[in-house]
Design a protein around this motif. Sequence first.
Motif, PDB file in Angstrom:
ATOM      1  N   VAL A  37       2.789 -43.185 -35.708  1.00 27.75           N
ATOM      2  CA  VAL A  37       2.941 -42.463 -36.977  1.00 27.75           C
ATOM      3  C   VAL A  37       1.912 -41.341 -37.020  1.00 27.75           C
ATOM      4  N   ARG A  38       2.342 -40.190 -37.432  1.00 29.28           N
ATOM      5  CA  ARG A  38       1.398 -39.077 -37.461  1.00 29.28           C
ATOM      6  C   ARG A  38       1.815 -38.043 -38.503  1.00 29.28           C
ATOM      7  N   ASP A  39       0.806 -37.299 -38.881  1.00 26.84           N
ATOM      8  CA  ASP A  39       1.078 -36.213 -39.807  1.00 26.84           C
ATOM      9  C   ASP A  39       1.758 -35.082 -39.051  1.00 26.84           C
ATOM     10  N   VAL A  40       2.727 -34.545 -39.667  1.00 26.07           N
ATOM     11  CA  VAL A  40       3.425 -33.412 -39.072  1.00 26.07           C
ATOM     12  C   VAL A  40       3.496 -32.299 -40.097  1.00 26.07           C
ATOM     13  N   PHE A  41       3.936 -31.138 -39.630  1.00 25.30           N
ATOM     14  CA  PHE A  41       3.985 -30.042 -40.588  1.00 25.30           C
ATOM     15  C   PHE A  41       5.272 -30.079 -41.412  1.00 25.30           C
ATOM     16  N   TYR A  42       6.352 -30.401 -40.754  1.00 25.70           N
ATOM     17  CA  TYR A  42       7.557 -30.541 -41.569  1.00 25.70           C
ATOM     18  C   TYR A  42       8.523 -31.486 -40.874  1.00 25.70           C
ATOM     19  N   ILE A  43       9.449 -31.958 -41.693  1.00 26.24           N
ATOM     20  CA  ILE A  43      10.454 -32.894 -41.227  1.00 26.24           C
ATOM     21  C   ILE A  43      11.784 -32.167 -41.144  1.00 26.24           C
ATOM     22  N   PRO A  44      12.399 -32.186 -39.992  1.00 24.43           N
ATOM     23  CA  PRO A  44      13.713 -31.542 -39.911  1.00 24.43           C
ATOM     24  C   PRO A  44      14.661 -32.128 -40.939  1.00 24.43           C
ATOM     25  N   ALA A  52       2.512 -41.280 -48.332  1.00 23.22           N
ATOM     26  CA  ALA A  52       3.059 -39.983 -47.955  1.00 23.22           C
ATOM     27  C   ALA A  52       4.033 -39.480 -49.002  1.00 23.22           C
ATOM     28  N   GLY A  53       4.095 -38.184 -49.103  1.00 19.04           N
ATOM     29  CA  GLY A  53       5.063 -37.582 -50.012  1.00 19.04           C
ATOM     30  C   GLY A  53       6.406 -37.379 -49.338  1.00 19.04           C
ATOM     31  N   ILE A  54       6.349 -37.087 -48.079  1.00 20.14           N
ATOM     32  CA  ILE A  54       7.584 -36.844 -47.319  1.00 20.14           C
ATOM     33  C   ILE A  54       7.467 -37.609 -46.010  1.00 20.14           C
ATOM     34  N   VAL A  55       8.524 -38.318 -45.700  1.00 21.46           N
ATOM     35  CA  VAL A  55       8.537 -39.098 -44.471  1.00 21.46           C
ATOM     36  C   VAL A  55       9.822 -38.772 -43.708  1.00 21.46           C
ATOM     37  N   GLY A  56       9.661 -38.615 -42.425  1.00 10.52           N
ATOM     38  CA  GLY A  56      10.842 -38.325 -41.609  1.00 10.52           C
ATOM     39  C   GLY A  56      10.980 -39.299 -40.469  1.00 10.52           C
ATOM     40  N   PRO A  57      12.183 -39.522 -40.015  1.00 13.35           N
ATOM     41  CA  PRO A  57      12.406 -40.462 -38.932  1.00 13.35           C
ATOM     42  C   PRO A  57      12.281 -39.783 -37.565  1.00 13.35           C
ATOM     43  N   GLU A  61      17.399 -25.488 -35.294  1.00 20.29           N
ATOM     44  CA  GLU A  61      16.061 -25.570 -35.846  1.00 20.29           C
ATOM     45  C   GLU A  61      15.106 -26.259 -34.907  1.00 20.29           C
ATOM     46  N   THR A  62      15.617 -27.107 -34.111  1.00 20.49           N
ATOM     47  CA  THR A  62      14.734 -27.907 -33.285  1.00 20.49           C
ATOM     48  C   THR A  62      14.517 -27.328 -31.907  1.00 20.49           C
ATOM     49  N   HIS A  98      19.188 -23.371 -43.230  1.00 22.34           N
ATOM     50  CA  HIS A  98      18.099 -23.132 -42.289  1.00 22.34           C
ATOM     51  C   HIS A  98      16.816 -22.714 -43.000  1.00 22.34           C
ATOM     52  N   GLY A  99      15.800 -23.508 -42.808  1.00 18.52           N
ATOM     53  CA  GLY A  99      14.483 -23.153 -43.304  1.00 18.52           C
ATOM     54  C   GLY A  99      14.085 -23.843 -44.592  1.00 18.52           C
ATOM     55  N   GLU A 100      15.069 -24.441 -45.277  1.00 16.54           N
ATOM     56  CA  GLU A 100      14.707 -25.078 -46.547  1.00 16.54           C
ATOM     57  C   GLU A 100      13.798 -26.280 -46.309  1.00 16.54           C
ATOM     58  N   ASP A 101      13.969 -26.974 -45.197  1.00 16.86           N
ATOM     59  CA  ASP A 101      13.111 -28.120 -44.898  1.00 16.86           C
ATOM     60  C   ASP A 101      11.685 -27.673 -44.627  1.00 16.86           C
ATOM     61  N   LEU A 102      11.526 -26.576 -43.916  1.00 15.35           N
ATOM     62  CA  LEU A 102      10.200 -26.035 -43.665  1.00 15.35           C
ATOM     63  C   LEU A 102       9.532 -25.657 -44.982  1.00 15.35           C
ATOM     64  N   ASP A 103      10.277 -24.975 -45.808  1.00 14.32           N
ATOM     65  CA  ASP A 103       9.731 -24.526 -47.083  1.00 14.32           C
ATOM     66  C   ASP A 103       9.294 -25.710 -47.933  1.00 14.32           C
ATOM     67  N   LEU A 104      10.137 -26.743 -47.980  1.00 19.62           N
ATOM     68  CA  LEU A 104       9.821 -27.905 -48.809  1.00 19.62           C
ATOM     69  C   LEU A 104       8.534 -28.575 -48.333  1.00 19.62           C
ATOM     70  N   CYS A 105       8.459 -28.769 -47.060  1.00 19.40           N
ATOM     71  CA  CYS A 105       7.287 -29.463 -46.536  1.00 19.40           C
ATOM     72  C   CYS A 105       6.022 -28.622 -46.678  1.00 19.40           C
TER      73      CYS A 105
END
Lengths: 1151, 549
Positions: free
Chosen positions: A186-193, A140-145, A1130-1131, A217-224
């Motif tokens: 574990v699953r693919d998600v669209f973005y990690i908070p 994965a390129g990005i992983v979130g907890p 955000e959540t 606000h929103g930078e995490d969405l944009d990155l993912c």
Amino acid sequence: MSVSDPPSLQSSDPVGSVIDDIDEPESPAPAVVLVMVAHDPGWWFEDTLSSVALQDYPSLSVLVIDAQSPDADGLRTRVAATLPDAHLRRIPTNPGFGSSANEALVAVQGAVFYLFCHDDVRLAPDAVRLLVEEAYRSNAGIVGPKLVQWSDSQRLLSVGMGADRFGQPAPYVERGDLDQEQHDGVRDVFYIPGAATLVRTDLFEAVGGFDSEMSFHGEDLDLCWRAHVAGARVIAAPAAVVAHLEALGDRRPVDDRRRLQARHRLRAMRVSDSFGTRLRATPEAAMLSILEIVQAILLGRFRRARDISSAWMWNLRQRSSARTRRKSLALLRKVPDSEVHAFQARGSTRLSSFLRTRVVRSETAIGGRTLVSNLNAARSSTSFLVWLVIIGYMVVGSREVLLHGVPAVGDFQTFLSPGQMLSRWASGWQSVGLGVSSSAPSGFGFLGVIGGLLFGAVGLLRSLLILGLWPLGVIGIWRLTRPIGSGRSRLVATVAYVVIPIAPNALAQGQWGTLVVYGLLPWILIHFAAASGLSPFGAVGDPAGPGVRTRPLLHRVVTVGLLTAVGAAIDPALLPIVAFVGVGLVLGGLFAGQLAGAGRLLVIGFGGVVIALVLQLPWSFTFLNGWGAIVGVTSNGGYPLNIGDVLRFGTGPFGSGFIGWSVLFTAALPLFIGRRWRLGWSVRAWALALAGFCLAWVSGEGWLVGVLPSASSMLAASALGLAVAAGLGMAAFESDLPNYHFGWRQLISFLAAIAFVVSFVPALTASMSGRWELPRGDFNRSLVFLNEGTDQGVSRVLWIGDASALPLSGWALDAPTIDNLGDSRRLAYATTMGGTPSIAEQWAGAQTDTTAHLADALRTAAEGGTARLGALLAPMSVRYIVVPVAPAPDPYARSRSYVPTDLLSVLDAQLDLGAITVNPGVRVYRNAAWAPVFVEIAANQELPQGGTGLSDRTASLLGSGSAVLTEPDGYASWAGDISSGSSVYSALGGDDWKLEVDGVIAPSTPAFGWSRSFAVANEGSASILHETPPLRRYLLLGQVLLWIAAAVWLLRVRVRVEEDNDLSAIGAPDGLAKDKSIDRSSEEPEVQSNVSSNASGRDASPTAVDDILLAIVGETLAAAGREDDTEADETSSPGKETRTGRSGRRQRRSS
Amino acid sequence: MSGRAWRFPALFIIPALITAGVVVQDSRTNATEETSVVQINEMIAVASPSDALSTTWYCPAGTATGDANGFAEQTVIVANANDVDSNGVITVIPEQGVPVTKNISVPAHGRTQVRVSDVAKSPWASALVEVSGGMVTVNHELRGPAGRSMSACASSPSTTWYFPAGTSIAGSRSVLALFNPFPGEATVDISFDTEDGARTPQQLQGMVVPGGRVTIVEVSQIVTLRERVALTVSARIGRIVAEQVLSVDGRGGADHGLTSVLGATIAAPVWTFPVATPAAVDANERIAVFNPGDTDSDVEVQVLLDDPSVNGTVEPFEVSVPAHRSTEINLVSDARIPASVGRWLVVRTIDGSSVVAERWIGSPRSAASGGLTLTMGIPVVATTWLGPLGTGPDLSMSQLVIANPSASDTATISMRLHSKGRAIDVGSVSNFRLLPGQRTVINMASLLVGRLDSSYVIESDFPVVVGQWMQSSSSLDFITLSPFPLRGTLTMPMNVITSSSISEIDLSQIPEDNSVTSSTSTPVDGSMATTSSTSSLGSSTTTVSAAPN
């Protein structure tokens, strides 16, 4: 440096740093640099740092970026105390999380992963390790907890996030849900908070890091999103657990967060989508934004509307930088948008949440899905089913009316075009009676404006304003009973309000005013109850109920005033009824021994009426001319009202059966088993009902006739009281009955339940006809000839008969010799200008001296003073006299008990009135001596100027003249040719009439004591028109401004109060503040504990105009609107926001 | 005071209020319904009060040939008891032809007569009189070879007219005049009841009466040779005024005379006849009762003798009248009624149903007596009555009778004459009392000498009934004339006297000054009027005489 290379960190550029450089790792594990952006962190920071220090990952370096904390030394000291090996990099500004985190690109070298963290997270000791392991395992390129609540790690915040194509968040887990490892896959998600995000450094560099234009606000969405486009996987690794305090809310204002979210989501979409996708998505997003703006405006959330609109403007300004980022992303694009969309939620998240909350609006408790909330979900299903049945009942019962339209029976008269209604409203002359110079009823303006907004669809407007009042009232009582806290109670109250036959009887008899009272009174009572401050509508005595919120008393008064003014625009009788409601509730408090809130109830009642009167200015000036202008002339029609009928609401064809008593038994239950506030409010509700019963019965007995509003309108208040009492009975059944020993109370509860069920029977029977016994036809077809013959000049039609049978509003005819209708009925009279009635005759106003001439003539005939009534009426241009003897013509009318035999005898005995055979339901007389409204007579022919002794043969003076000015030229204006050397008699009452002949104003002299004649010196084209005085125009302008000011003030105060409440909740001292909901389960085990903290008496009641809009558009729109405020987090989830309610929002903000 | 809520006040107050409502409701439900003012005013020809804008009268029947030997030449008599002159028009509506109008003026406290044939000539003609103001009364006089009649004109049209009495015997001519004064046409049904049963001739069903026309129905040519013929006129559409003109030539020993009478517009449970055949007159007297209802009706005819303490009381006549049928009671043939005692009559239904009662008084023509008069009973009582005294010179007898039909209340009566433009006080009869069941008979013949324009107003503090008996000498005939009650003073008779209630009257209640002063001189218009009277329980007779002014 390859990813597998050991990290090689360089010293950051220390700016007053404690640790000047990042140490080289000593472990073979991939180098991970934890990049923590800190800005003036709070009390939690040591916990955060400690959790980092406790990580079991061997190759972890820490870079703390100080984003211009005010106390830089303090931060340095705090970091050094816990993480002495950490690097600290201070930047001179606070550009936001993303831009600050981007410092890692220049400050760190050799790292394989960045772990970007907020300064308010607490990592589990193995969190970093597990994230890195999963990154390798899943490539994965990005992983979130898994993010959990800071205060309760068993409560979930998120496990990755989804989003729709427009960047709107769509959480995968229910916020606050109990963590039972149900989301640990574990699953693919669209973005990690952004609280904690592990990102491969090469990926981060490739996508250009966080968008520097996004402060918060929103930078995490944009990155993912960009990572998805670049072909990287974004996954959630729930094994890694991070607690998140979400303290950002303390440091960013609500408006700022909302505005930034809107901007950045739009930007993320605009920079990440390919051209083709962008071409499609942008208009769709624009459309959704427009809808949101409209919704926000309707709800009075003007700031919200501003934020949405400003998002587009901001992105327009930032189009250059967006283009740059799009170009850079285009070089990385590895997958088409369709694959990215596979990770996105379908459609619009906001729209879906709106629809979801519309269908299922539950009364869930705060927190997660507990047993209680599950039970509530079951109740929601019951509510849903009951509401379906109610809607089905109304639709099925009204099927014929819905298909074929509402006949013009009683008050249900046809509407004029918006222009015509506005013209009447703007004019200073009203055609009622013989014409009067007075202010126009506000209803013309009200209906004209709404008709204009509907693009002239006045037929639709008419149907809505007639048929929609019943459901409006039902929704109103649903809202009213919300603080009771029991879904079953709300259902019982609502169903009771439906089955009480006030609305069907009003529909059957064309009583629009009763429907107005029925529809609006629950909404008004909401504010009465809330203003009292008494539990459960406030916190006095006992804790407040669900959804209770605070409003200033003045706000309540103005709200009631505005609601009353809206209703009074259709039926002014609502004015005394509102005051009467206040008095009834106070009396109830007296009976219950609870006088708390009495003063406020009276202030609301009378203050609301005063405000309504002010809002009705200048029309309300006409109320000074007589009480009759407010209450109108009323009659109980063909249905006698004895005490039994009154108690069973038998004001019409429904309710007079034995089963009609059942609702009374149901409503009596809380008086026997209720305790605490349930008993107190049930006594008040019964007092309101009894007061209505008494006044209706008094009216039915013929006492205080002309003083009281119609009996059915007063019984609408009784129906509301009984319905509320029935709902309280259910609440008492749930909470109080278990506390009694088994005995008679259980028995009467059982009987009350049976009575409640039995009460459905007549209601179901009433729906059989499909039209609530509303006649299938009206007089308009039978009397179409009244509209003909205009070439013979303008004329009037005089309508006389039982007030309830007249299809227009008039005045009481005080003629005892012919008024043999009975004590509870009134003989009334009114006029129309040349045809059948319309909405133009809906508001008669006070009887003027001019109009009284009609009554005098009728009285003269009634007392045997003349046998030529037609001649007496000739100067008044009465061509036809119509006496309805039934509410509708044959064969549509069911009742024939309206026949005014004495009146008919007198009219039959008039030598110059010829009876016309039309229909058995109506008697029509043609006046053989009639004269048009405008008659040209010889100049030397003098007309009596007034006074007594007018002969009944004076009309012959007019009979020899010829009709002129036969062409209508707008409202209150006619034109035509006139010959010279003549006089023109005008049978129009009122002042300020001007006759011009070829531009020359003709002088006028009084005639018959109320009209005038004009001396015409020259022949030519003439026109006569009424000149409305400028003062009257200014008053109307003032009225418009008053309404706007009142509405705007109400909305602003509401928004301000709500946001003040929200912001004050954010400042909870410990940040761990539990929801301050009053746990009523300790005292009231049956009531949901989803109540906001409310020591000062908050209420859930909605406000004035927006609440009506809410009711019409859908109650859930409000939920969606309230959700808007909370999206700063955000959540947050719209759907869950609705379920968790304000309490949940408040809790989040507190944290 | 926001603590614990009270339960028991509510549990007490709510049932208490509901119970109180039920009790009050029941008490009001038991109240009887009253006849409306309009209905009462349409039961009899009434005069309008002085503040009325105008007054309209309908005189349906009469010939207007201008021939002295016309069958029933009509003259309209308009009397004005008001303080101001009354102006108006009389519209003569012929059976065929165009209506003709003539302006008339009636001086205050005066009277005007118009011969209809002077306005328009026609075999039959109706007269529509419209005059300004109130306190105006209109009668019409019919003169013909068979005799002379004077009767009231109608003040309102009606949909229904009943004529219980009538005949079509040989030598009789019965004419029914149907006057439709309205623009639109009326459709009427006419039915008869005879001793042989009911008849509904087809040609008289749905008969159209054109607007602004009078239609004549020769009853005696349709229902021939029947001793007793009762008429019913019912309008399906519109309203009319109906009057019956009856002449009998006396052949075969029958009564001989000419009479006319307006029909009754409504049935009622009580009918009074204050005037009966005077004790000095030998005539047939019959009461005809018609029952228009759908059920049989038990009727009682109460004959109230003057001075019952001396003359005793008469057991009431009881008769059952079948539904939609009529019957007659012959008062003369019954020995219970002493012929030499004055009397008056009350007809009532025992079961409270409604009937119509009419009286026939007739006598074969002889040298000293003879005539025929039909009188409809009076279904109402009133506190004010207006009426003309009739033409003076040829009257041999003129009696004004005032009766108090109440079984319990004493009425105080006053009377004023109107003549020569002023109201005239008539002395002691201007203020006297009538005990329950008592009547007074005022002989007015001498007062009328020289007062051709006289009329009277009788006022009472308690509702009474008034009648007038006249007997002409030049052309022998009986004339019974019903005065006009004033609109607004009418009520339905309640607690009407019966033979049993007469005996129950406490004589001690009779004040000593009950009798009219035996001899009083009162200035009348510059002259002296002398009244003398005798009085006892149940009746009094007063003679008023005055020197001609």
